[in-house]
Design an enzyme around this catalytic site. Structure first.
Site, PDB file in Angstrom:
ATOM      1  CB  THR A  12      -0.915   0.022   1.247  1.00 49.25           C
ATOM      2  OG1 THR A  12      -0.072  -0.199   2.395  1.00 49.25           O
ATOM      3  CG2 THR A  12      -1.973  -1.053   1.190  1.00 49.25           C
ATOM      4  NE  ARG A 102      19.343  -0.060   0.380  1.00 47.63           N
ATOM      5  CZ  ARG A 102      18.776   1.121   0.554  1.00 47.63           C
ATOM      6  NH1 ARG A 102      19.450   2.113   1.123  1.00 47.63           N
ATOM      7  NH2 ARG A 102      17.538   1.321   0.168  1.00 47.63           N
ATOM      8  CB  CYS A 131      16.300   6.177  -4.699  1.00 46.98           C
ATOM      9  SG  CYS A 131      16.282   7.187  -3.206  1.00 46.98           S
ATOM     10  CD  GLN A 158      18.566  12.244  -2.275  1.00 45.59           C
ATOM     11  OE1 GLN A 158      19.746  12.257  -1.969  1.00 45.59           O
ATOM     12  NE2 GLN A 158      17.711  11.373  -1.751  1.00 45.59           N
ATOM     13  CB  SER A 161       8.181  10.660  -4.422  1.00 39.69           C
ATOM     14  OG  SER A 161       9.301  10.812  -5.269  1.00 39.69           O
ATOM     15  N   GLY A 162      10.793  10.382  -2.329  1.00 37.81           N
ATOM     16  CA  GLY A 162      11.776   9.501  -1.699  1.00 37.81           C
ATOM     17  C   GLY A 162      11.527   9.324  -0.206  1.00 37.81           C
ATOM     18  CE  LYS A 209      20.137   4.910   4.247  1.00 36.62           C
ATOM     19  NZ  LYS A 209      18.764   5.427   4.042  1.00 36.62           N
ATOM     20  NE  ARG A 231      13.726  14.275   1.053  1.00 37.31           N
ATOM     21  CZ  ARG A 231      13.905  12.994   0.742  1.00 37.31           C
ATOM     22  NH1 ARG A 231      13.828  12.589  -0.510  1.00 37.31           N
ATOM     23  NH2 ARG A 231      14.174  12.112   1.682  1.00 37.31           N
ATOM     24  CG  HIS A 238      16.236  11.219  -6.131  1.00 31.18           C
ATOM     25  ND1 HIS A 238      15.113  11.808  -5.600  1.00 31.18           N
ATOM     26  CD2 HIS A 238      16.559  10.196  -5.286  1.00 31.18           C
ATOM     27  CE1 HIS A 238      14.758  11.168  -4.498  1.00 31.18           C
ATOM     28  NE2 HIS A 238      15.611  10.180  -4.282  1.00 31.18           N
TER      29      HIS A 238
HETATM   30  P1  A2P Z   1       0.197   0.105   5.846  1.00 30.25           P
HETATM   31  O1  A2P Z   1      -0.465   0.792   4.669  1.00 30.25           O
HETATM   32  O2  A2P Z   1      -0.645  -0.994   6.388  1.00 30.25           O
HETATM   33  O3  A2P Z   1       0.697   1.061   6.883  1.00 30.25           O
HETATM   34  P2  A2P Z   1       5.442   4.282   2.790  1.00 30.25           P
HETATM   35  O4  A2P Z   1       6.939   4.145   2.885  1.00 30.25           O
HETATM   36  O5  A2P Z   1       5.011   4.834   1.470  1.00 30.25           O
HETATM   37  O6  A2P Z   1       4.862   5.015   3.947  1.00 30.25           O
HETATM   38  O7  A2P Z   1       4.861   2.739   2.860  1.00 30.25           O
HETATM   39  C1  A2P Z   1       5.159   1.836   3.878  1.00 30.25           C
HETATM   40  C2  A2P Z   1       4.520   0.474   3.571  1.00 30.25           C
HETATM   41  O8  A2P Z   1       4.960  -0.474   4.561  1.00 30.25           O
HETATM   42  C3  A2P Z   1       2.991   0.473   3.654  1.00 30.25           C
HETATM   43  O9  A2P Z   1       2.474  -0.426   2.704  1.00 30.25           O
HETATM   44  C4  A2P Z   1       2.753  -0.050   5.076  1.00 30.25           C
HETATM   45  O10 A2P Z   1       1.493  -0.675   5.247  1.00 30.25           O
HETATM   46  C5  A2P Z   1       3.824  -1.090   5.156  1.00 30.25           C
HETATM   47  N1  A2P Z   1       4.124  -1.482   6.554  1.00 30.25           N
HETATM   48  C6  A2P Z   1       4.507  -0.692   7.567  1.00 30.25           C
HETATM   49  N2  A2P Z   1       4.672  -1.414   8.703  1.00 30.25           N
HETATM   50  C7  A2P Z   1       4.383  -2.711   8.395  1.00 30.25           C
HETATM   51  C8  A2P Z   1       4.369  -3.947   9.124  1.00 30.25           C
HETATM   52  N3  A2P Z   1       4.688  -4.004  10.424  1.00 30.25           N
HETATM   53  N4  A2P Z   1       4.010  -5.072   8.460  1.00 30.25           N
HETATM   54  C9  A2P Z   1       3.691  -5.030   7.152  1.00 30.25           C
HETATM   55  N5  A2P Z   1       3.697  -3.895   6.399  1.00 30.25           N
HETATM   56  C10 A2P Z   1       4.034  -2.748   7.014  1.00 30.25           C
END
Ligand code: A2P
Length: 334
Positions: A12, A102, A131, A158, A161-162, A209, A231, A238
């Site tokens: 997600t 990494r 990235c 950068q 979105s990063g 990194k 940023r 980037h």
């Molecule tokens: P969720 O949508 O349920 O919070 P971003 O870096 O764009 O914020 O996305 C982080 C992603 O990692 C999201 O899909 C988030 O899900 C998921 N995530 C965060 N913590 C966990 C966890 N403990 N187990 C599984 N997925 C996780």
């Protein structure tokens, strides 16, 4: 044709959603497909290849129960540290976008245009580089082979979105005059020379990194590298100023030809026509764009480059999917 059970962990999120887009575009031979996230979004649905998939809450049995062959992770370092070994133990190959693994000597750090053969050394986990490092090494690999790099000075510009969804919404809200939630300062109308946390030597973790990952991917611990990462109020892609010094001499025309022949590199360099790589043009593309190629006249053998790429695609999702494609093409999973 062999088909694989593929899972996306963190489906997600910003990178997770792009995993789905890139997997769909590149038509991997998928048998069963699964999307995992935290309890927060479990039960919601994501569209993939014309079908709705229910988001499942990640747990310790997720990989074993669904016989996952390849798991693409982008769910943060903590989730990756905990679940990657569990996935690997159950027979999956993890391609992890976090920084958790990494620099582990037992974990390959791979950019398919640069060091694909490192994939064969995997023990269940393969790390996707930072990235900013990915786009830099795609451009530097052919030059290192041709002229042997002595020193690199990175300065990055950068995109928000990063920093994930939170970075994106900080810029949107900031443009409406609202205070930042993700960044320590307003990003709209600003440049913040601070990405990730500060270390004892005054560098940020992002800068370290770039330095360490470049050496690991190019297999050259002797490279002298320094970096400043910034940023900027750009939504996607980037941009990087890269100053490179070589041991060997070069003709500028040959150096440009070498870059032109580099895998994944596109030259955009015609200053008379005001053509050079731009973040807006690189967005949604998978190549690394290089321009403003000019001799550094302050040293015996050096060059300046302006290197731009979509940080969520080539800098994250596309690179990971290319690793998966290499695994499949070379029949790495027996
Ligand atoms: P969720 O949508 O349920 O919070 P971003 O870096 O764009 O914020 O996305 C982080 C992603 O990692 C999201 O899909 C988030 O899900 C998921 N995530 C965060 N913590 C966990 C966890 N403990 N187990 C599984 N997925 C996780």
């Amino acid at each position: 044709m062999k088909r694989y059970n593929i899972a996306v962990v963190g489906a997600t999120g910003m990178v997770g959603r792009t995993f789905l887009k890139v997997l769909e575009e590149r038509k991997l031979p998928i048998n069963n497909f699964y999307v995992f996230a935290s309890a927060r979004s479990a039960g919601s649905t994501l569209k993939f290849d014309g079908k709705e998939y229910t988001v499942l809450e990640l747990n310790e049995n997720s990989f074993k129960d669904h016989k996952i062959d390849i798991a693409l992770f982008s769910a943060g370092g903590g989730t990756s540290l905990k679940y990657s070994p569990i996935a690997a133990e159950s027979g999956a190959i993890v391609i992890d976008n976090s920084s958790a693994w990494r620099m582990d000597p037992a974990v390959p750090l791979v950019v398919p245009e640069v060091n694909p053969e490192d994939i064969l050394k995997h023990r269940g986990i393969i790390a996707n580089p930072n990235c900013s490092t990915i786009q830099a090494v795609v451009a530097l690999k052919p030059l290192h082979e041709a002229y042997q790099i002595k020193r690199i000075v990175y300065t990055t510009f950068q995109a928000v979105s990063g920093a994930g969804m939170g970075g994106y919404t900080d810029l949107e809200a900031g443009l409406r005059g609202e205070a930042p939630k993700k960044f320590p300062h307003p990003i709209a109308g600003n440049c913040i020379p601070h990405i990730d946390y500060f270390m004892d030597n005054g560098y940020t973790k992002e800068e370290i990194k770039m330095i360490e990952e470049t050496r690991k991917i190019l297999h050259d611990q002797s490279l002298k590298i320094t970096a400043t990462t910034v940023r900027v109020p750009v939504f996607n892609s980037h941009s990087e100023s890269i100053n490179v010094e070589f041991y060997n001499t070069f003709e500028l025309k040959n150096l440009i030809d070498t870059l032109k022949n580099g895998e994944g590199v596109v030259i955009e360099d015609d200053v008379a026509k005001e053509i050079y790589p731009l973040a807006l043009n690189a967005a949604d593309k998978d190549e690394v764009f290089v321009g403003r190629i000019r001799r550094d006249e302050s040293v015996d053998s050096g060059v300046n480059l302006w290197v731009v790429a979509d940080n969520i695609r080539k800098g994250a999702a596309t690179n990971a999917v290319q690793i998966a494609e290499w695994i499949i093409a070379n029949d790495v999973i027996k």
